[in-house]
Design a protein around this motif. Structure first.
Motif, PDB file in Angstrom:
ATOM      1  N   PRO A 268       0.819  -1.225   0.000  1.00  0.00           N
ATOM      2  CA  PRO A 268       0.000   0.000   0.000  1.00  0.00           C
ATOM      3  C   PRO A 268       0.846   1.266   0.000  1.00  0.00           C
ATOM      4  CG  PRO A 268      -0.913  -1.610   1.501  1.00  0.00           C
ATOM      5  CD  PRO A 268       0.393  -2.182   1.011  1.00  0.00           C
ATOM      6  N   ILE A 269       0.579   2.124  -1.007  1.00  0.00           N
ATOM      7  CA  ILE A 269       1.373   3.346  -1.160  1.00  0.00           C
ATOM      8  C   ILE A 269       0.485   4.556  -1.449  1.00  0.00           C
ATOM      9  CG2 ILE A 269       1.770   3.017  -3.656  1.00  0.00           C
ATOM     10  CD1 ILE A 269       4.667   3.924  -3.151  1.00  0.00           C
ATOM     11  N   TYR A 282      -5.280  10.209 -14.063  1.00  0.00           N
ATOM     12  CA  TYR A 282      -5.851   9.756 -12.801  1.00  0.00           C
ATOM     13  C   TYR A 282      -5.187   8.465 -12.371  1.00  0.00           C
ATOM     14  CZ  TYR A 282      -8.811   7.553 -16.322  1.00  0.00           C
ATOM     15  OH  TYR A 282      -9.263   6.883 -17.429  1.00  0.00           O
ATOM     16  N   ILE A 283      -5.111   8.260 -11.062  1.00  0.00           N
ATOM     17  CA  ILE A 283      -4.383   7.107 -10.535  1.00  0.00           C
ATOM     18  C   ILE A 283      -4.992   6.663  -9.217  1.00  0.00           C
ATOM     19  CG2 ILE A 283      -2.677   8.593  -9.382  1.00  0.00           C
ATOM     20  CD1 ILE A 283      -0.570   6.401 -10.101  1.00  0.00           C
ATOM     21  N   SER A 284      -5.020   5.357  -9.007  1.00  0.00           N
ATOM     22  CA  SER A 284      -5.401   4.806  -7.708  1.00  0.00           C
ATOM     23  C   SER A 284      -4.662   3.486  -7.566  1.00  0.00           C
ATOM     24  CB  SER A 284      -6.916   4.584  -7.645  1.00  0.00           C
ATOM     25  OG  SER A 284      -7.310   3.633  -8.616  1.00  0.00           O
ATOM     26  N   GLN A 285      -4.723   2.910  -6.383  1.00  0.00           N
ATOM     27  CA  GLN A 285      -4.057   1.619  -6.177  1.00  0.00           C
ATOM     28  C   GLN A 285      -5.120   0.551  -5.972  1.00  0.00           C
ATOM     29  OE1 GLN A 285      -1.276   1.277  -2.871  1.00  0.00           O
ATOM     30  NE2 GLN A 285      -0.135  -0.326  -3.943  1.00  0.00           N
ATOM     31  N   GLU A 290      -1.626  -3.057  -7.584  1.00  0.00           N
ATOM     32  CA  GLU A 290      -1.198  -2.395  -8.813  1.00  0.00           C
ATOM     33  C   GLU A 290      -1.619  -0.937  -8.771  1.00  0.00           C
ATOM     34  OE1 GLU A 290      -4.014  -4.687 -10.615  1.00  0.00           O
ATOM     35  OE2 GLU A 290      -2.717  -6.277 -11.338  1.00  0.00           O
ATOM     36  N   LEU A 291      -0.795  -0.055  -9.339  1.00  0.00           N
ATOM     37  CA  LEU A 291      -1.234   1.321  -9.535  1.00  0.00           C
ATOM     38  C   LEU A 291      -1.970   1.368 -10.862  1.00  0.00           C
ATOM     39  CD1 LEU A 291       2.010   2.900  -8.205  1.00  0.00           C
ATOM     40  CD2 LEU A 291      -0.251   3.232  -7.202  1.00  0.00           C
ATOM     41  N   VAL A 292      -3.240   1.794 -10.802  1.00  0.00           N
ATOM     42  CA  VAL A 292      -4.112   1.809 -11.979  1.00  0.00           C
ATOM     43  C   VAL A 292      -4.157   3.232 -12.511  1.00  0.00           C
ATOM     44  CG1 VAL A 292      -6.404   1.197 -12.845  1.00  0.00           C
ATOM     45  CG2 VAL A 292      -5.530   0.094 -10.774  1.00  0.00           C
ATOM     46  N   MET A 293      -3.816   3.414 -13.785  1.00  0.00           N
ATOM     47  CA  MET A 293      -3.701   4.761 -14.341  1.00  0.00           C
ATOM     48  C   MET A 293      -4.452   4.894 -15.646  1.00  0.00           C
ATOM     49  SD  MET A 293       0.367   5.259 -14.073  1.00  0.00           S
ATOM     50  CE  MET A 293       0.901   3.608 -13.693  1.00  0.00           C
TER      51      MET A 293
END
Lengths: 417, 91
Positions: A268-269, A282-285, A290-293
């Motif tokens: 978790p980051i 846009y980005i979320s984890q 995985e970082l979803v972009m």
């Protein structure tokens, strides 16, 4: 079968070998009271609400591939209702309220996570626009909170909030109830719940024609034969033009490819959704780490479900400008989905100019977060042959009448929204 | 990555180009009925397959031209100057 701690314990006793199938795979009947084209989130939700809210259970959902194999499984899982214009604000807020209790409604864990959606602002003009939208949201009863640069820096330490950053951050508009939902679970949850109310879900069944007699729908030609129905709902966003053309209807829509991508999974980051309109990023984890972009459209008509490298480069460059430390990660996967881009950037949930024909489509970038409300209101429109107040503005006729719902004020270019 | 054949400059990287939309729509006469203007401004065939479209070589010769491209595969079929027709039947 109802899922619960007890069903889980019973399943454990038999080593999880005896779970029943979550839905049937019946052969199509000759005739249904209503048929929905498209077995994604929107089509399955429409069928579920037709059965649940309106008692119309003799319903089939026709899917040419497999459930949730289109845009339902290709989006970046973000839900929010941070819109400015009234029809959009009320519609998406209704949708967010359905998301908040969807797991209980469907008895299926869709993993709604209210981790917040933060829109970064980078300039005084950007800030004015965000404040105006935030105030409009609050007047419409939607949660919105303005954060200063220092508050954002303390919350998201990886974000480059330095004054000399490539895109200096001046603050941000946060919707705390926004967040993410496990997208596949939405298709599966609606499918299971609709099936348990008697809806037939028919996969590998492609609609090849719409039969119309005397200005009214009489049924659909499919790869599994003719199916008669007096009410036909189209929920195939990305391909709405193609299906509507089977009924002789041209739509104010172009299909464009929108790409998304994920990094390799890490611990978790990032515990919120960060977006920037200035760099369109846009980005979320994800819960897998995985970082979803994602970012912009590729900006040309496409049905290819894959895009080209310039946009991937743009998204990654924007990511590294905002989160320099993510430069150590490797990109794991990229993919594309086909968007119905309308000429005002807002959807169409409406009766079409053929009796018994309805559609929910034209979702632009906004389809996933709209899923529950789209299904609910599409079902209402089909059951009553008239729109619900919440989708009364999202007509096909609004374009000819000059009643655009243009959130960006961008004008009649499909790819400008 | 698309390699787009500009009729003036030859094949160039797609990043040099700006998309201009459907090339088959025709501006109606000034006194055409409102419905003709509605069709022109808003309605599109949006084909799944060959699509005749306008592109601008914005980082090159700055000329508009026509391109026929398959929207299912991104394969480029033909290009033509703005004052010429693309080869083959017009859809």
């Amino acid at each position: 079968m109802r899922y619960s701690i007890f069903s889980l314990a019973r399943g454990a006793l038999s080593r999880h070998q005896n779970w029943p199938l979550a839905w049937r795979s019946p052969a199509p009947k000759k005739r249904y009271d209503a048929v929905i084209i498209g077995g994604g989130g929107h089509g399955l939700a429409t069928a579920y609400y037709l059965a649940k809210e309106h008692g119309i259970t003799n319903v089939a959902v026709l899917e040419k591939g497999w459930l949730g194999g289109g845009n339902t499984g290709r989006n970046t899982t973000i839900v929010r209702s941070n819109y400015h214009l009234e029809p959009n604000a009320h519609f998406y807020e209704f949708s967010l309220k359905l998301w908040e209790r969807l797991s209980q409604e469907l008895n299926f864990n869709v993993m709604y996570s209210a981790r917040g959606v933060l829109n970064l602002v980078h300039s005084p003009a950007d800030m004015d626009t965000a404040m105006r939208r935030g105030n409009a949201m609050r007047l419409n009863g939607i949660d919105a909170k303005f954060l200063s640069r220092d508050e954002i820096a303390a919350w998201i330490p990886n974000l480059d909030c330095a004054p000399d950053a490539r895109f200096p951050i001046a603050g941000g508009l946060l919707q705390p109830r926004g967040g993410t939902v496990r997208h596949d679970a939405v298709a599966w949850g609606y499918a299971r719940a609709a099936d348990s109310l008697g809806v037939d879900i028919i996969q590998q069944c492609e609609v090849t024609g719409i039969r119309i007699d005397g200005g009214a729908v009489t049924g659909v030609e499919t790869s599994q034969g003719f199916i008669a129905t007096p009410k036909l709902g189209i929920a195939v966003a990305g391909h709405s033009s193609h299906v509507a053309a089977m009924a002789g209807i041209r739509l104010p829509i172009e299909s464009h490819v929108l790409q998304a991508m994920v990094s390799e999974p890490v611990k978790p980051i990032l515990d919120t959704v960060v977006t920037s309109g200035a760099v369109h990023f846009y980005i979320s984890q994800s819960d897998k780490g995985e970082l979803v972009m994602g970012g912009d459209l590729d900006f040309y008509n496409s049905y290819a479900q894959r895009g080209n490298l310039p946009i991937i480069e743009h998204v990654v460059a924007a990511c590294l400008a905002l989160f320099p430390s993510f430069g150590r990660l490797r990109l794991m996967r990229t993919w594309g989905g086909i968007m119905d881009m309308t000429v005002d950037g807002s959807p169409i949930i409406a009766k079409l100019p053929v009796d018994g024909l309805y559609m929910t489509g034209g979702w632009c970038y906004g389809g996933f977060k709209a899923t529950p409300a789209s299904g609910y209101l599409h079902a209402h429109t089909i059951a009553h042959d008239a729109p619900h107040p919440l989708n009364a503005a999202f007509t096909l006729e609004r374009f000819a009448e000059g009643r655009m719902i243009d959130e960006n004020g961008a004008g009649p270019y499909a790819w400008a929204h | 990555m698309m390699l787009i054949p500009c009729p003036w400059c030859g094949p160039r990287n797609q990043v040099e180009f700006t998309y201009g939309g459907d090339a088959t729509v025709k501006r109606p006469a000034d006194d055409a009925p409102e419905s003709a203007w509605f069709d022109y401004v808003y309605l599109r065939d949006n084909p799944r397959g060959p699509h005749d479209e306008l592109w601008l070589h914005s980082a090159g010769c700055r000329s508009w031209f026509k391109l026929r491209r398959d929207t299912r595969t991104h394969d480029i079929i033909a290009s033509a100057r703005i004052d010429q027709d693309l080869p083959g039947p017009v859809r």
